[in-house]
Design a protein around this motif. Structure first.
Motif, PDB file in Angstrom:
ATOM      1  N   HIS A  49     -27.480 -94.536 -28.855  1.00 19.31           N
ATOM      2  CA  HIS A  49     -28.141 -95.763 -29.315  1.00 19.31           C
ATOM      3  C   HIS A  49     -29.263 -95.421 -30.277  1.00 19.31           C
ATOM      4  N   GLU A  50     -29.470 -96.307 -31.228  1.00 18.43           N
ATOM      5  CA  GLU A  50     -30.627 -96.211 -32.104  1.00 18.43           C
ATOM      6  C   GLU A  50     -31.241 -97.597 -32.214  1.00 18.43           C
ATOM      7  N   ARG A  51     -32.552 -97.646 -32.108  1.00 17.76           N
ATOM      8  CA  ARG A  51     -33.296 -98.890 -32.331  1.00 17.76           C
ATOM      9  C   ARG A  51     -34.224 -98.643 -33.508  1.00 17.76           C
ATOM     10  N   HIS A  52     -34.297 -99.631 -34.389  1.00 13.01           N
ATOM     11  CA  HIS A  52     -35.286 -99.516 -35.457  1.00 13.01           C
ATOM     12  C   HIS A  52     -35.788-100.901 -35.844  1.00 13.01           C
ATOM     13  N   PHE A  53     -36.991-100.893 -36.404  1.00 10.67           N
ATOM     14  CA  PHE A  53     -37.589-102.126 -36.882  1.00 10.67           C
ATOM     15  C   PHE A  53     -36.858-102.580 -38.135  1.00 10.67           C
ATOM     16  N   ILE A  54     -36.818-103.879 -38.357  1.00  8.46           N
ATOM     17  CA  ILE A  54     -36.139-104.417 -39.526  1.00  8.46           C
ATOM     18  C   ILE A  54     -37.053-104.376 -40.749  1.00  8.46           C
ATOM     19  N   ASN A  55     -38.319-104.752 -40.575  1.00  9.41           N
ATOM     20  CA  ASN A  55     -39.244-104.724 -41.699  1.00  9.41           C
ATOM     21  C   ASN A  55     -40.611-104.261 -41.223  1.00  9.41           C
ATOM     22  N   PRO A  56     -41.050-103.040 -41.514  1.00  9.41           N
ATOM     23  CA  PRO A  56     -40.391-102.036 -42.336  1.00  9.41           C
ATOM     24  C   PRO A  56     -39.246-101.365 -41.571  1.00  9.41           C
ATOM     25  N   ASN A  57     -38.294-100.809 -42.297  1.00 12.02           N
ATOM     26  CA  ASN A  57     -37.130-100.141 -41.715  1.00 12.02           C
ATOM     27  C   ASN A  57     -37.560 -98.780 -41.175  1.00 12.02           C
ATOM     28  N   THR A  58     -37.969 -98.759 -39.879  1.00 10.54           N
ATOM     29  CA  THR A  58     -38.497 -97.545 -39.252  1.00 10.54           C
ATOM     30  C   THR A  58     -37.850 -97.342 -37.890  1.00 10.54           C
ATOM     31  N   GLN A  59     -37.299 -96.160 -37.657  1.00 11.49           N
ATOM     32  CA  GLN A  59     -36.715 -95.860 -36.345  1.00 11.49           C
ATOM     33  C   GLN A  59     -37.830 -95.710 -35.321  1.00 11.49           C
ATOM     34  N   PHE A  60     -37.605 -96.280 -34.121  1.00 10.03           N
ATOM     35  CA  PHE A  60     -38.585 -96.029 -33.064  1.00 10.03           C
ATOM     36  C   PHE A  60     -37.956 -95.551 -31.774  1.00 10.03           C
ATOM     37  N   GLN A  61     -36.634 -95.561 -31.651  1.00  9.96           N
ATOM     38  CA  GLN A  61     -36.035 -95.071 -30.417  1.00  9.96           C
ATOM     39  C   GLN A  61     -34.628 -94.549 -30.686  1.00  9.96           C
ATOM     40  N   LEU A  62     -34.316 -93.424 -30.043  1.00  8.43           N
ATOM     41  CA  LEU A  62     -32.992 -92.837 -30.069  1.00  8.43           C
ATOM     42  C   LEU A  62     -32.644 -92.518 -28.626  1.00  8.43           C
ATOM     43  N   ALA A  63     -31.444 -92.879 -28.183  1.00 11.30           N
ATOM     44  CA  ALA A  63     -31.091 -92.694 -26.774  1.00 11.30           C
ATOM     45  C   ALA A  63     -29.703 -92.082 -26.635  1.00 11.30           C
ATOM     46  N   PHE A  64     -29.559 -91.219 -25.629  1.00 10.87           N
ATOM     47  CA  PHE A  64     -28.290 -90.607 -25.255  1.00 10.87           C
ATOM     48  C   PHE A  64     -28.112 -90.857 -23.756  1.00 10.87           C
ATOM     49  N   ARG A  65     -27.035 -91.552 -23.393  1.00 14.14           N
ATOM     50  CA  ARG A  65     -26.799 -91.885 -21.983  1.00 14.14           C
ATOM     51  C   ARG A  65     -25.393 -91.428 -21.600  1.00 14.14           C
ATOM     52  N   SER A  66     -25.272 -90.886 -20.388  1.00 17.89           N
ATOM     53  CA  SER A  66     -23.970 -90.493 -19.876  1.00 17.89           C
ATOM     54  C   SER A  66     -23.897 -90.913 -18.413  1.00 17.89           C
ATOM     55  N   HIS A  67     -22.764 -91.536 -18.028  1.00 15.95           N
ATOM     56  CA  HIS A  67     -22.641 -91.992 -16.642  1.00 15.95           C
ATOM     57  C   HIS A  67     -21.183 -92.035 -16.216  1.00 15.95           C
TER      58      HIS A  67
END
Length: 179
Positions: A49-67
């Motif tokens: 998963h990646e989350r980022h802000f729309i304006n400004p276009n800045t990444q704030f979270q990257l996630a790796f999940r396994s289950h």
């Protein structure tokens, strides 16, 4: 099983009232899921998963999940797994580049309803949050993790098929919300 689901759902709703501050931001969240069947009752899923802000276009979270999942029957399943989050500040213009790791072991119970062309999925998840130590200025990581909280989450989402390759492979979109 239905009684357990109702108890977990009520617990999630009660924990939602414990949130003190609500911040509304324009964020987009992308996800890629890989699923592999182990047998008729068990399957493994890995997510990016990646989350980022729309304006400004800045990444704030990257996630790796396994289950790993266990199909119970009649639309019910349970799973357990681990997630690694790499988070930057929730302020898009903070200028802080340090991604702080967080570990989240979890267990969940889900119910799927097939309704004509879409699937509704209800999920209750309990997760523990372990944050990585940082220095007081949050500019450098230090050794170790500390326990932050246990969180109860309820998610409702619609899964809509976009492109069906064959009986086992397809491309779908998910639209949902979570408390």
């Amino acid at each position: 099983m239905k009684k357990l689901f109702l108890v977990l759902l009520c617990s999630s709703a009660i924990s939602g009232y414990a949130q003190r501050n609500i911040t509304r931001q324009q964020v987009i969240w992308y996800g890629y899921y890989i699923t592999g069947a182990l047998n008729e009752k068990w399957y493994w899923q890995t997510e990016f998963h990646e989350r980022h802000f729309i304006n400004p276009n800045t990444q704030f979270q990257l996630a790796f999940r396994s289950h790993i999942h266990r199909v119970i029957g009649n639309g019910w399943e349970t799973s357990a797994g681990m997630c690694l989050f790499l988070s930057r500040p929730n302020e898009p213009e903070s200028g802080v580049g340090l991604a702080i790791p967080e570990l989240r072991p979890h267990a969940e119970l889900a119910y799927r309803q097939n309704i004509k062309f879409l699937t509704l999925e209800h999920r209750v998840r309990t997760e523990a949050r372990y944050f990585h130590f940082t220095n007081s200025a949050k500019t450098e990581l230090e050794r170790g993790y500390y326990f932050g909280a246990i969180r109860f989450r309820y998610q409702l989402q619609a899964i809509i098929p976009i492109w069906k390759i064959d009986e086992r492979r397809s491309m779908r979109t998910k639209i949902g919300g979570e408390i």
